[in-house]
Every structure is written in structure tokens, then in C-alpha cells.
Design a protein around this motif. Structure first.
Motif, PDB file in Angstrom:
ATOM      1  N   LYS A 193       0.891  -1.239   0.051  1.00 39.21           N
ATOM      2  CA  LYS A 193       0.310   0.187   0.067  1.00 39.21           C
ATOM      3  C   LYS A 193       0.845   1.114  -0.068  1.00 39.21           C
ATOM      4  O   LYS A 193       0.931   2.098   0.783  1.00 39.21           O
ATOM      5  CB  LYS A 193      -0.814   0.133   1.283  1.00 39.21           C
ATOM      6  N   ARG A 227       2.151   4.850  -0.662  1.00 37.52           N
ATOM      7  CA  ARG A 227       1.339   6.102  -0.973  1.00 37.52           C
ATOM      8  C   ARG A 227       2.034   7.323  -1.499  1.00 37.52           C
ATOM      9  O   ARG A 227       3.286   7.397  -1.162  1.00 37.52           O
ATOM     10  CB  ARG A 227       0.567   6.406   0.495  1.00 37.52           C
ATOM     11  N   SER A 277      -2.090   6.348  -4.734  1.00 40.13           N
ATOM     12  CA  SER A 277      -1.258   5.319  -4.443  1.00 40.13           C
ATOM     13  C   SER A 277       0.076   5.355  -5.220  1.00 40.13           C
ATOM     14  O   SER A 277       0.128   6.021  -6.286  1.00 40.13           O
ATOM     15  CB  SER A 277      -2.096   3.964  -4.603  1.00 40.13           C
ATOM     16  N   HIS A 322       2.756   2.759  -6.883  1.00 44.38           N
ATOM     17  CA  HIS A 322       2.936   1.263  -7.269  1.00 44.38           C
ATOM     18  C   HIS A 322       4.534   0.887  -6.969  1.00 44.38           C
ATOM     19  O   HIS A 322       5.494   1.590  -7.415  1.00 44.38           O
ATOM     20  CB  HIS A 322       3.034   1.193  -8.676  1.00 44.38           C
ATOM     21  N   MET A 375      11.665   3.866   0.159  1.00 43.23           N
ATOM     22  CA  MET A 375      12.490   3.977   1.357  1.00 43.23           C
ATOM     23  C   MET A 375      12.235   5.344   2.225  1.00 43.23           C
ATOM     24  O   MET A 375      11.694   6.183   1.673  1.00 43.23           O
ATOM     25  CB  MET A 375      14.081   4.364   0.955  1.00 43.23           C
ATOM     26  N   ASN A 430       7.608  17.702  -6.017  1.00 43.35           N
ATOM     27  CA  ASN A 430       8.348  16.429  -5.636  1.00 43.35           C
ATOM     28  C   ASN A 430       8.437  15.614  -6.519  1.00 43.35           C
ATOM     29  O   ASN A 430       8.568  14.241  -6.258  1.00 43.35           O
ATOM     30  CB  ASN A 430       7.197  15.997  -4.473  1.00 43.35           C
ATOM     31  N   ASP A 431       8.416  15.936  -7.869  1.00 43.09           N
ATOM     32  CA  ASP A 431       8.458  14.753  -8.888  1.00 43.09           C
ATOM     33  C   ASP A 431       9.977  14.758  -9.564  1.00 43.09           C
ATOM     34  O   ASP A 431      10.315  15.876 -10.079  1.00 43.09           O
ATOM     35  CB  ASP A 431       7.625  15.011  -9.991  1.00 43.09           C
ATOM     36  N   GLY A 435       9.240   9.934  -6.978  1.00 42.16           N
ATOM     37  CA  GLY A 435       8.349  10.690  -6.226  1.00 42.16           C
ATOM     38  C   GLY A 435       8.611  10.913  -4.628  1.00 42.16           C
ATOM     39  O   GLY A 435       9.349   9.923  -4.426  1.00 42.16           O
ATOM     40  N   ILE A 436       8.419  11.920  -3.896  1.00 42.27           N
ATOM     41  CA  ILE A 436       9.132  11.957  -2.809  1.00 42.27           C
ATOM     42  C   ILE A 436       7.920  12.606  -1.767  1.00 42.27           C
ATOM     43  O   ILE A 436       6.910  13.151  -2.477  1.00 42.27           O
ATOM     44  CB  ILE A 436       9.765  13.285  -2.595  1.00 42.27           C
ATOM     45  N   LEU A 437       7.699  12.119  -0.681  1.00 39.60           N
ATOM     46  CA  LEU A 437       6.607  12.381   0.120  1.00 39.60           C
ATOM     47  C   LEU A 437       7.185  12.559   1.611  1.00 39.60           C
ATOM     48  O   LEU A 437       7.652  11.913   2.424  1.00 39.60           O
ATOM     49  CB  LEU A 437       5.655  11.052   0.382  1.00 39.60           C
ATOM     50  N   MET A 479      10.851   8.136  -0.181  1.00 41.02           N
ATOM     51  CA  MET A 479      11.306   8.204  -1.503  1.00 41.02           C
ATOM     52  C   MET A 479      10.699   7.069  -2.214  1.00 41.02           C
ATOM     53  O   MET A 479      11.436   6.165  -1.772  1.00 41.02           O
ATOM     54  CB  MET A 479      12.996   8.541  -1.520  1.00 41.02           C
ATOM     55  N   ASN A 520      11.866   4.449  -9.063  1.00 41.18           N
ATOM     56  CA  ASN A 520      11.772   3.380 -10.008  1.00 41.18           C
ATOM     57  C   ASN A 520      13.255   3.018 -10.714  1.00 41.18           C
ATOM     58  O   ASN A 520      13.806   3.719 -11.488  1.00 41.18           O
ATOM     59  CB  ASN A 520      11.001   3.688 -11.322  1.00 41.18           C
ATOM     60  N   PHE A 578       4.686  -1.458 -15.365  1.00 40.73           N
ATOM     61  CA  PHE A 578       3.805  -0.538 -14.858  1.00 40.73           C
ATOM     62  C   PHE A 578       2.307  -0.534 -15.390  1.00 40.73           C
ATOM     63  O   PHE A 578       2.057  -1.113 -16.707  1.00 40.73           O
ATOM     64  CB  PHE A 578       4.183   1.135 -15.350  1.00 40.73           C
ATOM     65  N   ALA A 588       5.099   6.900 -16.565  1.00 45.42           N
ATOM     66  CA  ALA A 588       6.171   6.717 -15.578  1.00 45.42           C
ATOM     67  C   ALA A 588       7.140   5.918 -16.363  1.00 45.42           C
ATOM     68  O   ALA A 588       7.084   5.514 -17.175  1.00 45.42           O
ATOM     69  CB  ALA A 588       5.511   5.579 -14.834  1.00 45.42           C
TER      70      ALA A 588
HETATM   71  C1  BT5 Z   1       4.570  11.069  -4.979  1.00 50.15           C
HETATM   72  O1  BT5 Z   1       3.027  11.095  -4.913  1.00 50.15           O
HETATM   73  O2  BT5 Z   1       5.285  11.052  -6.007  1.00 50.15           O
HETATM   74  C2  BT5 Z   1       5.166  10.337  -3.734  1.00 50.15           C
HETATM   75  C3  BT5 Z   1       5.828   8.910  -3.735  1.00 50.15           C
HETATM   76  C4  BT5 Z   1       6.339   8.457  -2.665  1.00 50.15           C
HETATM   77  C5  BT5 Z   1       6.467   7.079  -2.470  1.00 50.15           C
HETATM   78  C6  BT5 Z   1       7.401   6.545  -1.364  1.00 50.15           C
HETATM   79  S1  BT5 Z   1       7.960   4.970  -1.546  1.00 50.15           S
HETATM   80  C7  BT5 Z   1       8.421   5.030   0.118  1.00 50.15           C
HETATM   81  C8  BT5 Z   1       7.418   5.650   0.776  1.00 50.15           C
HETATM   82  N1  BT5 Z   1       6.471   4.898   1.461  1.00 50.15           N
HETATM   83  C9  BT5 Z   1       5.369   4.979   0.804  1.00 50.15           C
HETATM   84  O3  BT5 Z   1       4.208   4.581   1.060  1.00 50.15           O
HETATM   85  N2  BT5 Z   1       5.407   6.321   0.204  1.00 50.15           N
HETATM   86  C10 BT5 Z   1       6.785   6.645  -0.119  1.00 50.15           C
HETATM   87  P1  BT5 Z   1       2.408  11.890  -6.018  1.00 50.15           P
HETATM   88  O4  BT5 Z   1       3.141  13.206  -6.360  1.00 50.15           O
HETATM   89  O5  BT5 Z   1       0.966  11.959  -5.359  1.00 50.15           O
HETATM   90  O6  BT5 Z   1       2.213  11.002  -7.054  1.00 50.15           O
HETATM   91  C11 BT5 Z   1       1.553   9.979  -7.252  1.00 50.15           C
HETATM   92  C12 BT5 Z   1       0.968   9.457  -8.455  1.00 50.15           C
HETATM   93  O7  BT5 Z   1       2.098   9.046  -9.189  1.00 50.15           O
HETATM   94  C13 BT5 Z   1      -0.105   8.428  -8.536  1.00 50.15           C
HETATM   95  O8  BT5 Z   1      -1.361   9.067  -8.550  1.00 50.15           O
HETATM   96  C14 BT5 Z   1       0.111   7.859 -10.157  1.00 50.15           C
HETATM   97  O9  BT5 Z   1      -0.261   8.587 -11.097  1.00 50.15           O
HETATM   98  C15 BT5 Z   1       1.889   7.889 -10.085  1.00 50.15           C
HETATM   99  N3  BT5 Z   1       2.373   6.758  -9.844  1.00 50.15           N
HETATM  100  C16 BT5 Z   1       2.217   5.912  -8.852  1.00 50.15           C
HETATM  101  N4  BT5 Z   1       3.265   4.998  -8.826  1.00 50.15           N
HETATM  102  C17 BT5 Z   1       3.983   5.270  -9.721  1.00 50.15           C
HETATM  103  C18 BT5 Z   1       5.217   4.713  -9.991  1.00 50.15           C
HETATM  104  N5  BT5 Z   1       5.996   3.776  -9.375  1.00 50.15           N
HETATM  105  N6  BT5 Z   1       6.191   5.556 -10.765  1.00 50.15           N
HETATM  106  C19 BT5 Z   1       5.535   6.576 -11.586  1.00 50.15           C
HETATM  107  N7  BT5 Z   1       4.366   7.030 -11.226  1.00 50.15           N
HETATM  108  C20 BT5 Z   1       3.886   6.586 -10.267  1.00 50.15           C
END
Ligand code: BT5
Length: 324
Positions: free
Chosen positions: A119, A121, A127, A129, A138, A180-181, A191-193, A210, A213, A221, A229
Motif C-alpha cells: 500500500k 502511498r 497510491s 506502485h 525507502m 516532488n517529482d 516521487g517524494i513524500l 522516496m 523506479n 507499470f 512513468a
Molecule cells: C509521490 O506522490 O510522488 C510520492 C511517492 C512517494 C513514494 C514513497 S515509496 C517509500 C515511501 N512509502 C510510501 O508509502 N510512500 C513513499 P504523488 O506526487 O502524489 O504521485 C502519485 C501519482 O504518481 C499516482 O497518482 C500515479 O499517477 C503516479 N504513480 C504511482 N506509482 C508510480 C510509480 N511507481 N512511478 C511513477 N508514477 C507513479
């Protein structure tokens, strides 16, 4: 890494292709020769290939491509980041584990890594992936001493660190889409959260997530993100070893975070602007109140996005969802 095992790997690694005698290892580590042999068997379980030759000793033939606490911590040249490292095969989200650890008192610089997230996020409950073994998922626990309003700068700091590592270590020049992209050719590589636990004037902790991919082929994907992506492998045509990349990210992050503490946000701002996506271009911007066109000028000294609207007025954006 201060464990006996860590020292053992360091001693062997220093010699590269040469053998190190069991006698020397036993003396330097202050353990018996059977204990040295037992450590070698443990290393093999972790994926190291060790050659043991009579009268010559031991040498490492190849390093594991398996992410584990040991394989990441071996040779990691940080002083606080990743000194405590938790690795799990599968989790819901490393963010969740990091919050639990932080609430239980985990120290500044604790790192949580998973092979797979069920899951993962993104922001606003989107979400993320997180395919098994194909990327870096990480979270880092930070306990900064600055005021809570500066915490969005951590997202920008992390983005510049990834950009720097992709450029120097992987050999591709990415772009950073505020906030954050990380993109390449308009496709998202990482992506960064950043999640914050704070009181009015004090940060309790930050969980910096972080998602990178790394080795996905594009067929990995799901359809809804396939066009938007990408992975480092798709871009370079080559698979990358995850542990090496994780180490490089942690080392660069520690260096840049220390610099940020000593010199403030300015060096990050300059680095960020060198990677800024669509800098100087007119783009459609959607903030909560309205949709408008603006020219992206750069970022402010506090990390806000600087945009010129169609009347030539400068606007500072802090948390807008920007569509472009
Ligand atoms: C982000 O959110 O880009 C932040 C991603 C952070 C992920 C890390 S992994 C370690 C840690 N644990 C977690 O649970 N999260 C963090 P945002 O800007 O909201 O982008 C999300 C959107 O990116 C989704 O709605 C999809 O459209 C797209 N997406 C989802 N999975 C992807 C992937 N693997 N590669 C590229 N795009 C993706």
C-alpha cells in the motif's frame, strides 16, 4: 558499520582481488579462526560469494545484489544517516513503519527500506506502485531543529539529491517538477513524500519517503501510469544494482543535509534551479481557487515556487497542486 561482520567485510574489501589470511582476520577482529569461518558462512547466506583457498585465506569474489541491512550498511560512509537501518521484504508502506518507529523514539537518520510495498502511498492519499525488488522504497526519519514552516524545504532538498545522484551516478540528467517529482522526458522516475509531526514551533519528526523506479521494464507499470512513468533501466537500457544506488543516495543526502544545516537553503535553491522542469516557460497552473497560466521563474529562498502571472505579477506558490 561497527559490527565484527562489518569490519570483516571492510578488511576483505580493502584487499579487492587479493586473499586475506584467516590468521590476519582473526588477529584484526580479535576472534578465533573457527569464528572467522562461521562469519564467512553467514556472508554467503547474504549473497556474498567467498573464495576460501588453503594457505592463502579468503577473498570476496562477488557482492550480493540483495538488499539487506548488512549489504546496505557495508561500506556506507555516512556518520548519522542509515546507522540504524531496518530492511523488510514486504510492508504496507515504509512511511507507516517509519511513523511507528519515530513515535517509539527512533533516532535522527533511521532508515526503513522495503523490497515491496503493498500500500505504497503518494500525496493526497494517491497510491504509489512499489514492485517487488524493482525499485527503492525507502523512508528516512529526521529530527530537525528548524521551525516547522521550513519543512517543505526537505522535499526540495531530497529532490535535488536524487537529481544529483541520477546525473552523476546513473548518468541521466533528470528534471525536477516542483515540488516532488523527478522526471525524464516528461515521465516520472521518482516521487517524494514528506510527512511532518510538529507542534506550533517545533518539529517532532519528519518522515521523508522516496520512491524510485529502478529496474522496471515498461510492462511492469499498470496501464494507467505506463505513459507517465519510467525507470532508470528504461532510460539507460541497463539494470542497476539497488544496494549501490541506495548507498549513493544516503551518502549524498547526508552531505547535502549537513550543508543545508550549515549554510541554509541557498545552495539547494541554486542546485534545484539547475534541474528545474519547464523553467521560464508558460504553463497551466491549477491552484485551489482558480486555473491560470503562469511563467515558472524558479524558487524563492524559502522554497516557494516563483511564478509570473499573465499580468506580469509575481506570485509565490507554497502548496498548490500544479497541473502541467
Ligand atoms: C509521490 O506522490 O510522488 C510520492 C511517492 C512517494 C513514494 C514513497 S515509496 C517509500 C515511501 N512509502 C510510501 O508509502 N510512500 C513513499 P504523488 O506526487 O502524489 O504521485 C502519485 C501519482 O504518481 C499516482 O497518482 C500515479 O499517477 C503516479 N504513480 C504511482 N506509482 C508510480 C510509480 N511507481 N512511478 C511513477 N508514477 C507513479
Amino acid at each position: 558499520m561497527e559490527s565484527t561482520r562489518g569490519k570483516l567485510i571492510e578488511l576483505l574489501a580493502k584487499e579487492e582481488d587479493n586473499f586475506v589470511s584467516g590468521q590476519k582476520l582473526s588477529e584484526q577482529l580479535d576472534i578465533s579462526r573457527p569464528a572467522v569461518w562461521k562469519h564467512m558462512k553467514e556472508l554467503e547466506k547474504d549473497g556474498y560469494v567467498i573464495e576460501a583457498a588453503p594457505r592463502k585465506g579468503y577473498r570476496i569474489v562477488s557482492y550480493p545484489d540483495k538488499v539487506s541491512m548488512n549489504t546496505v550498511q557495508w561500506g556506507l560512509s555516512t556518520s548519522w544517516l542509515g546507522q540504524r537501518l531496518i530492511h523488510k521484504a514486504s510492508v504496507t508502506s515504509t512511511q507507516l513503519i517509519a511513523h511507528q518507529e519515530a513515535q517509539a523514539g527512533a533516532e535522527h537518520g533511521t532508515v526503513i527500506i522495503a523490497d515491496e510495498q503493498t500500500k505504497g502511498r503518494g500525496r493526497l492519499n494517491r497510491s504509489w506502485h512499489s514492485y517487488k525488488g524493482e525499485g527503492i522504497w525507502m523512508s528516512i526519519i529526521l529530527r530537525p531543529t528548524f521551525e516547522p514552516h521550513r519543512s517543505p524545504q526537505i522535499t526540495l532538498l531530497a529532490a535535488t539529491v536524487l537529481a544529483e545522484v541520477f546525473k552523476t551516478y546513473v548518468g541521466i540528467k533528470p528534471q525536477i517538477k516542483w515540488p516532488n517529482d523527478l522526471l525524464t522526458n516528461g515521465k516520472k522516475l521518482a516521487g517524494i513524500l514528506t510527512e511532518l509531526q510538529a507542534e506550533e514551533d517545533r518539529v517532532n519528526y519528519i518522515v521523508l519517503g522516496m520512491g524510485i523506479n529502478v529496474n522496471q521494464p515498461s510492462s511492469s507499470f499498470p496501464e494507467d501510469i505506463q505513459r507517465k512513468a519510467s525507470s532508470l533501466k528504461i532510460e539507460t537500457g541497463e539494470s542497476l544494482e539497488l544496494t549501490g544506488l541506495i548507498k549513493e543516495i544516503l551518502q549524498t543526502f547526508e552531505k547535502r543535509y549537513n550543508e543545508f544545516n550549515e549554510e541554509g537553503f541557498r545552495p539547494i535553491k541554486l542546485r534545484w534551479e539547475a534541474f528545474g522542469y519547464r523553467l521560464g516557460e508558460m504553463v497551466p497552473i491549477q491552484t485551489y481557487q482558480k486555473e491560470w497560466n503562469g511563467r515558472i521563474m524558479g524558487i524563492e529562498d524559502d522554497g516557494a515556487l516563483r511564478v509570473l502571472d499573465d499580468k506580469g505579477q509575481e506570485q509565490k506558490l507554497y502548496s498548490a497542486e500544479i497541473q502541467w
